[in-house]
Design an enzyme around this catalytic site. Structure first.
Site, PDB file in Angstrom:
ATOM      1  N   ASP A  11       0.845  -1.197   0.000  1.00 57.43           N
ATOM      2  CA  ASP A  11       0.000   0.000   0.000  1.00 57.43           C
ATOM      3  C   ASP A  11       0.883   1.251   0.000  1.00 57.43           C
ATOM      4  OD1 ASP A  11      -2.417  -1.423  -0.109  1.00 57.43           O
ATOM      5  OD2 ASP A  11      -2.339  -1.782   2.045  1.00 57.43           O
ATOM      6  N   LEU A  61      -8.314  -5.282  -6.576  1.00 57.47           N
ATOM      7  CA  LEU A  61      -9.099  -4.123  -7.013  1.00 57.47           C
ATOM      8  C   LEU A  61     -10.571  -4.244  -6.625  1.00 57.47           C
ATOM      9  CD1 LEU A  61      -7.482  -3.439 -10.523  1.00 57.47           C
ATOM     10  CD2 LEU A  61      -6.928  -2.422  -8.320  1.00 57.47           C
ATOM     11  N   ASP A  65     -19.623  -4.295  -9.914  1.00 62.49           N
ATOM     12  CA  ASP A  65     -20.367  -3.511 -10.901  1.00 62.49           C
ATOM     13  C   ASP A  65     -21.355  -4.468 -11.575  1.00 62.49           C
ATOM     14  OD1 ASP A  65     -21.114  -1.526 -12.846  1.00 62.49           O
ATOM     15  OD2 ASP A  65     -19.121  -0.643 -12.683  1.00 62.49           O
ATOM     16  N   PRO A  67     -22.744  -7.226 -14.153  1.00 61.37           N
ATOM     17  CA  PRO A  67     -21.977  -8.380 -14.655  1.00 61.37           C
ATOM     18  C   PRO A  67     -21.190  -8.101 -15.934  1.00 61.37           C
ATOM     19  CG  PRO A  67     -24.106  -9.116 -13.855  1.00 61.37           C
ATOM     20  CD  PRO A  67     -24.123  -7.609 -13.773  1.00 61.37           C
ATOM     21  N   THR A 123     -12.729  -6.426   6.521  1.00 59.77           N
ATOM     22  CA  THR A 123     -12.319  -6.646   7.916  1.00 59.77           C
ATOM     23  C   THR A 123     -12.366  -5.351   8.730  1.00 59.77           C
ATOM     24  OG1 THR A 123     -10.089  -6.685   6.979  1.00 59.77           O
ATOM     25  CG2 THR A 123     -10.956  -8.763   7.760  1.00 59.77           C
ATOM     26  N   GLN A 194      -8.466  -1.468  11.213  1.00 62.78           N
ATOM     27  CA  GLN A 194      -9.020  -2.823  11.144  1.00 62.78           C
ATOM     28  C   GLN A 194      -9.801  -3.112  12.433  1.00 62.78           C
ATOM     29  OE1 GLN A 194      -9.018  -4.479   8.515  1.00 62.78           O
ATOM     30  NE2 GLN A 194      -7.090  -4.476   7.421  1.00 62.78           N
ATOM     31  N   ARG A 215       0.521  -2.953   7.043  1.00 62.21           N
ATOM     32  CA  ARG A 215       1.261  -2.028   7.901  1.00 62.21           C
ATOM     33  C   ARG A 215       2.170  -2.685   8.928  1.00 62.21           C
ATOM     34  NH1 ARG A 215      -4.162   1.350   8.490  1.00 62.21           N
ATOM     35  NH2 ARG A 215      -4.872  -0.760   8.058  1.00 62.21           N
TER      36      ARG A 215
HETATM   37  O1  C5P Z   1      -2.168  -2.606   6.709  1.00 62.11           O
HETATM   38  P1  C5P Z   1      -3.117  -3.766   6.773  1.00 62.11           P
HETATM   39  O2  C5P Z   1      -2.441  -5.059   7.201  1.00 62.11           O
HETATM   40  O3  C5P Z   1      -4.353  -3.467   7.591  1.00 62.11           O
HETATM   41  O4  C5P Z   1      -3.560  -3.979   5.269  1.00 62.11           O
HETATM   42  C1  C5P Z   1      -4.544  -4.902   4.886  1.00 62.11           C
HETATM   43  C2  C5P Z   1      -4.669  -4.915   3.396  1.00 62.11           C
HETATM   44  O5  C5P Z   1      -5.673  -5.856   3.035  1.00 62.11           O
HETATM   45  C3  C5P Z   1      -5.076  -3.576   2.796  1.00 62.11           C
HETATM   46  O6  C5P Z   1      -4.390  -3.465   1.553  1.00 62.11           O
HETATM   47  C4  C5P Z   1      -6.568  -3.710   2.554  1.00 62.11           C
HETATM   48  O7  C5P Z   1      -6.997  -2.995   1.427  1.00 62.11           O
HETATM   49  C5  C5P Z   1      -6.716  -5.207   2.300  1.00 62.11           C
HETATM   50  N1  C5P Z   1      -8.025  -5.793   2.639  1.00 62.11           N
HETATM   51  C6  C5P Z   1      -8.580  -5.729   3.895  1.00 62.11           C
HETATM   52  N2  C5P Z   1      -9.809  -6.294   4.139  1.00 62.11           N
HETATM   53  C7  C5P Z   1     -10.477  -6.910   3.181  1.00 62.11           C
HETATM   54  C8  C5P Z   1      -9.924  -7.003   1.898  1.00 62.11           C
HETATM   55  C9  C5P Z   1      -8.674  -6.426   1.660  1.00 62.11           C
HETATM   56  O8  C5P Z   1      -7.948  -5.180   4.810  1.00 62.11           O
HETATM   57  N3  C5P Z   1     -11.614  -7.526   3.441  1.00 62.11           N
END
Ligand code: C5P
Length: 239
Positions: A11, A61, A65, A67, A123, A194, A215
């Protein structure tokens, strides 16, 4: 997916920042995730740069949207040669099937299509937010299990979910169905935005197929050391 490495969420805001981060790992083979921030800034060129570095690639990504639009977008993404892509399960079964068909049609001749997974609930979503903002009357876990079953029946390869949901999901889907779990933190790390977080050891013990870590690695004082600790804990070498 070819290997069982923790997936590092890249990220970052630019290719320069991303490649400088990857340089820290020298020639180590990595499984990385490119999300919206980096892809919208750099476009398909960043995918080629990461492929040249021999990275296994998750292009996150989260398509959602109608189908037809998702089908056509997936044709384009399949041509990039990434290993894993995703959609939102909330787009419905028809959209998920259209995504899968797009990947099959768009994959270069003789090459396997990218694996496809569906985001169940982010999450960062709490039970309270699901009820008060999204008006979901059912408990979050019930929604996630239902979305997972629908994803499996649509023929796709797995879901993105919270570690806390993986066990319940495997009560209704086949064992080879993937559960890719973000929201991973070492016990001493901050949760940031999160909500449903867990450690790599908890993820392993509770049946996740793959963990996504951003992170806790990218913002660590020593990212390589943080990655190695997470990898060892995920592999069950130490806790
Ligand atoms: O920094 P962190 O460990 O929280 O990053 C989690 C990554 O997973 C981010 O890139 C976020 O966009 C992605 N993600 C998420 N939850 C989801 C799907 C993807 O945190 N359900």
């Amino acid at each position: 997916m070819k290997n069982n490495l923790p997936i590092i969420a890249l990220d970052f805001a630019s290719a320069d920042e991303t490649l400088a981060f990857l340089d820290l790992f020298q020639k180590e083979r990595l499984f990385v995730k490119v999300g919206m921030e980096l892809f919208y800034q750099e476009g398909p060129a960043i995918i080629q740069q990461l492929k040249e570095r021999n990275c296994e690639l998750f292009l996150d990504l989260k398509l959602h949207d109608i189908p037809t639009t998702v089908n056509k977008a997936m044709k384009r993404l399949a041509s990039l040669g990434v290993d894993l892509v995703n959609v939102h399960a909330a787009g419905g079964a028809q959209m998920m099937r259209a995504a899968l068909e797009g990947l099959e049609e768009g994959a270069p001749a003789g090459k396997k299509r990218p694996s496809l997974i569906a985001v169940t609930q982010l999450t960062s979503t709490s039970e309270q937010m699901a009820q008060e903002e999204l008006l979901l009357q059912k408990p979050l876990l019930e929604t996630v299990v239902h979305y997972s079953k629908m994803a499996e029946e649509s023929g796709i390869d797995g879901v993105v979910c919270s570690v806390h949901e993986a066990k319940a999901i495997y009560e209704t889907v086949r064992p080879s169905f993937l559960t890719v779990t973000p929201g991973i933190r070492m016990s001493q790390d901050a949760a940031d935005d999160q909500v449903r977080v867990a450690t790599p050891a908890f993820a392993r013990e509770n049946g996740s197929s793959a963990i996504v870590v951003g992170r806790s690695i990218t913002k660590a004082e020593n990212p390589v050391k943080a990655y190695q600790s997470i990898k060892l804990e995920w592999e069950g070498v130490c806790q």
